[in-house]
Design a protein around this motif. Structure first.
Motif, PDB file in Angstrom:
ATOM      1  N   THR A  97       0.783  -1.256  -0.027  1.00 43.31           N
ATOM      2  CA  THR A  97       0.116  -0.017  -0.114  1.00 43.31           C
ATOM      3  C   THR A  97       0.705   1.243   0.185  1.00 43.31           C
ATOM      4  OG1 THR A  97      -1.663  -1.160   1.075  1.00 43.31           O
ATOM      5  CG2 THR A  97      -1.795   1.224   1.371  1.00 43.31           C
ATOM      6  N   THR A  98       1.963   1.392   0.918  1.00 42.82           N
ATOM      7  CA  THR A  98       2.650   2.311   0.818  1.00 42.82           C
ATOM      8  C   THR A  98       3.564   2.647  -0.438  1.00 42.82           C
ATOM      9  OG1 THR A  98       3.022   2.143   3.216  1.00 42.82           O
ATOM     10  CG2 THR A  98       4.618   3.568   2.055  1.00 42.82           C
ATOM     11  N   LEU A 101       0.912   4.210  -2.765  1.00 46.40           N
ATOM     12  CA  LEU A 101       0.482   5.680  -2.324  1.00 46.40           C
ATOM     13  C   LEU A 101       1.661   6.724  -2.496  1.00 46.40           C
ATOM     14  CD1 LEU A 101      -1.268   4.958   1.079  1.00 46.40           C
ATOM     15  CD2 LEU A 101      -2.200   5.808  -1.110  1.00 46.40           C
ATOM     16  N   GLU A 124      -8.559   0.422  -4.251  1.00 41.07           N
ATOM     17  CA  GLU A 124      -9.729   0.156  -3.680  1.00 41.07           C
ATOM     18  C   GLU A 124     -10.182  -1.123  -3.858  1.00 41.07           C
ATOM     19  OE1 GLU A 124     -12.660   3.948  -3.482  1.00 41.07           O
ATOM     20  OE2 GLU A 124     -11.734   3.609  -5.256  1.00 41.07           O
ATOM     21  N   GLU A 151     -10.969   7.269   2.645  1.00 41.94           N
ATOM     22  CA  GLU A 151      -9.593   7.611   2.622  1.00 41.94           C
ATOM     23  C   GLU A 151      -8.951   7.775   1.161  1.00 41.94           C
ATOM     24  OE1 GLU A 151      -7.672   8.111   5.211  1.00 41.94           O
ATOM     25  OE2 GLU A 151      -9.378   8.094   6.596  1.00 41.94           O
ATOM     26  N   CYS A 152      -9.581   6.731   0.169  1.00 48.98           N
ATOM     27  CA  CYS A 152      -9.236   6.943  -0.974  1.00 48.98           C
ATOM     28  C   CYS A 152      -9.709   8.263  -1.572  1.00 48.98           C
ATOM     29  CB  CYS A 152      -9.859   5.707  -1.997  1.00 48.98           C
ATOM     30  SG  CYS A 152      -9.035   4.357  -1.523  1.00 48.98           S
ATOM     31  N   VAL A 154     -10.017  11.028   0.017  1.00 50.54           N
ATOM     32  CA  VAL A 154      -8.988  12.159   0.625  1.00 50.54           C
ATOM     33  C   VAL A 154      -7.939  12.143  -0.393  1.00 50.54           C
ATOM     34  CG1 VAL A 154      -7.358  12.462   2.272  1.00 50.54           C
ATOM     35  CG2 VAL A 154      -9.760  11.844   2.743  1.00 50.54           C
ATOM     36  N   VAL A 155      -7.304  10.924  -0.891  1.00 49.16           N
ATOM     37  CA  VAL A 155      -6.228  10.971  -1.788  1.00 49.16           C
ATOM     38  C   VAL A 155      -6.578  11.584  -3.212  1.00 49.16           C
ATOM     39  CG1 VAL A 155      -4.713   9.537  -3.117  1.00 49.16           C
ATOM     40  CG2 VAL A 155      -5.138   8.883  -0.807  1.00 49.16           C
ATOM     41  N   ILE A 171      -0.640  11.925   1.661  1.00 46.87           N
ATOM     42  CA  ILE A 171      -1.465  10.872   0.844  1.00 46.87           C
ATOM     43  C   ILE A 171      -0.752   9.624   1.597  1.00 46.87           C
ATOM     44  CG2 ILE A 171      -0.892   9.709  -1.167  1.00 46.87           C
ATOM     45  CD1 ILE A 171      -1.144  12.744  -2.537  1.00 46.87           C
ATOM     46  N   ARG A 174      -2.533   7.648   4.389  1.00 51.77           N
ATOM     47  CA  ARG A 174      -3.679   7.044   4.316  1.00 51.77           C
ATOM     48  C   ARG A 174      -3.593   5.551   4.602  1.00 51.77           C
ATOM     49  NH1 ARG A 174      -6.548  11.285   5.309  1.00 51.77           N
ATOM     50  NH2 ARG A 174      -4.339  11.384   6.389  1.00 51.77           N
ATOM     51  N   ILE A 177      -3.881   4.648   7.996  1.00 52.26           N
ATOM     52  CA  ILE A 177      -5.039   4.660   8.592  1.00 52.26           C
ATOM     53  C   ILE A 177      -6.071   3.527   8.258  1.00 52.26           C
ATOM     54  CG2 ILE A 177      -7.245   6.192   8.428  1.00 52.26           C
ATOM     55  CD1 ILE A 177      -5.154   8.699   8.387  1.00 52.26           C
ATOM     56  N   MET A 178      -5.914   3.129   6.988  1.00 46.86           N
ATOM     57  CA  MET A 178      -6.806   2.103   6.228  1.00 46.86           C
ATOM     58  C   MET A 178      -6.478   0.752   6.984  1.00 46.86           C
ATOM     59  SD  MET A 178      -7.034   2.794   2.204  1.00 46.86           S
ATOM     60  CE  MET A 178      -5.470   3.174   1.795  1.00 46.86           C
TER      61      MET A 178
END
Length: 186
Positions: A97-98, A101, A124, A151-152, A154-155, A171, A174, A177-178
């Protein structure tokens, strides 16, 4: 020691009437494994008070992306963190994920919002599959899906804004947080 002294003065004041005006703590020293001793000067009288200390230990558990990288691993982490002991839990973003992002932030930096949008959509879908496998009730699935969508979004909201280091950090945050939201719902 100063903050503790202030606390101890208040504590001592509650033990002896009218001591607040006359209390002066001179020093503290450990007198055994779980007690602390203090000499209090009270109207020229030396009073020694032994105060039991409640020794608190707290575990801090940090789980990296691989540890929370799949529904099965999230279930294992959940068993470790819900055993009843008090602890602080630190969770990384799910594996990969990171990196996604960071790539999204890089696309925004270069002005390539279409590529960023495609990658957000893929992220997603990844989380939707994890939610489906991880969570057993429809209510939890809906709540998790809503949290991931937020959250997506927000990105996505950074698509047409000037890019900065702060934008990149927001970014990248997130992911944690997810994963934290998913584990909390599990």
């Amino acid at each position: 020691v100063k903050k503790f002294s202030m606390f101890f003065s208040i504590f001592a004041a509650s033990l002896i009437p009218n001591i607040k005006r006359h209390c002066n703590i001179t020093y503290f020293y450990p007198c055994s494994k779980n007690k602390i001793s203090s000499i209090i000067l009270y109207e020229s009288l030396k009073i020694r008070i032994f105060v039991p200390l409640k020794i608190m230990t707290m575990k801090v558990l940090k789980f990296g992306g691989t540890s929370v990288g799949s529904p099965e691993r999230i279930k294992n982490v959940s068993k470790l963190i819900t055993n009843g002991d008090k602890k602080i839990v630190v969770l990384s973003a799910m594996s990969g994920t990171t990196n996604n992002l960071v790539e999204i932030a890089d696309y925004y930096k270069k002005g390539n919002t279409d590529a960023a949008s495609n990658l957000i959509g893929a992220l997603e879908k990844k989380y939707a599959a994890v939610i489906e496998e991880l969570l057993t009730t429809q209510a939890c699935r809906e709540k998790a899906s809503a949290l991931i969508t937020v959250e997506c979004n927000v990105v996505r909201s950074f698509a047409n804004k000037p890019f900065s280091i702060q934008t990149e950090k927001m970014i990248r945050a997130r992911g944690e947080i997810m994963s934290t939201n998913l584990i909390q719902l599990f």
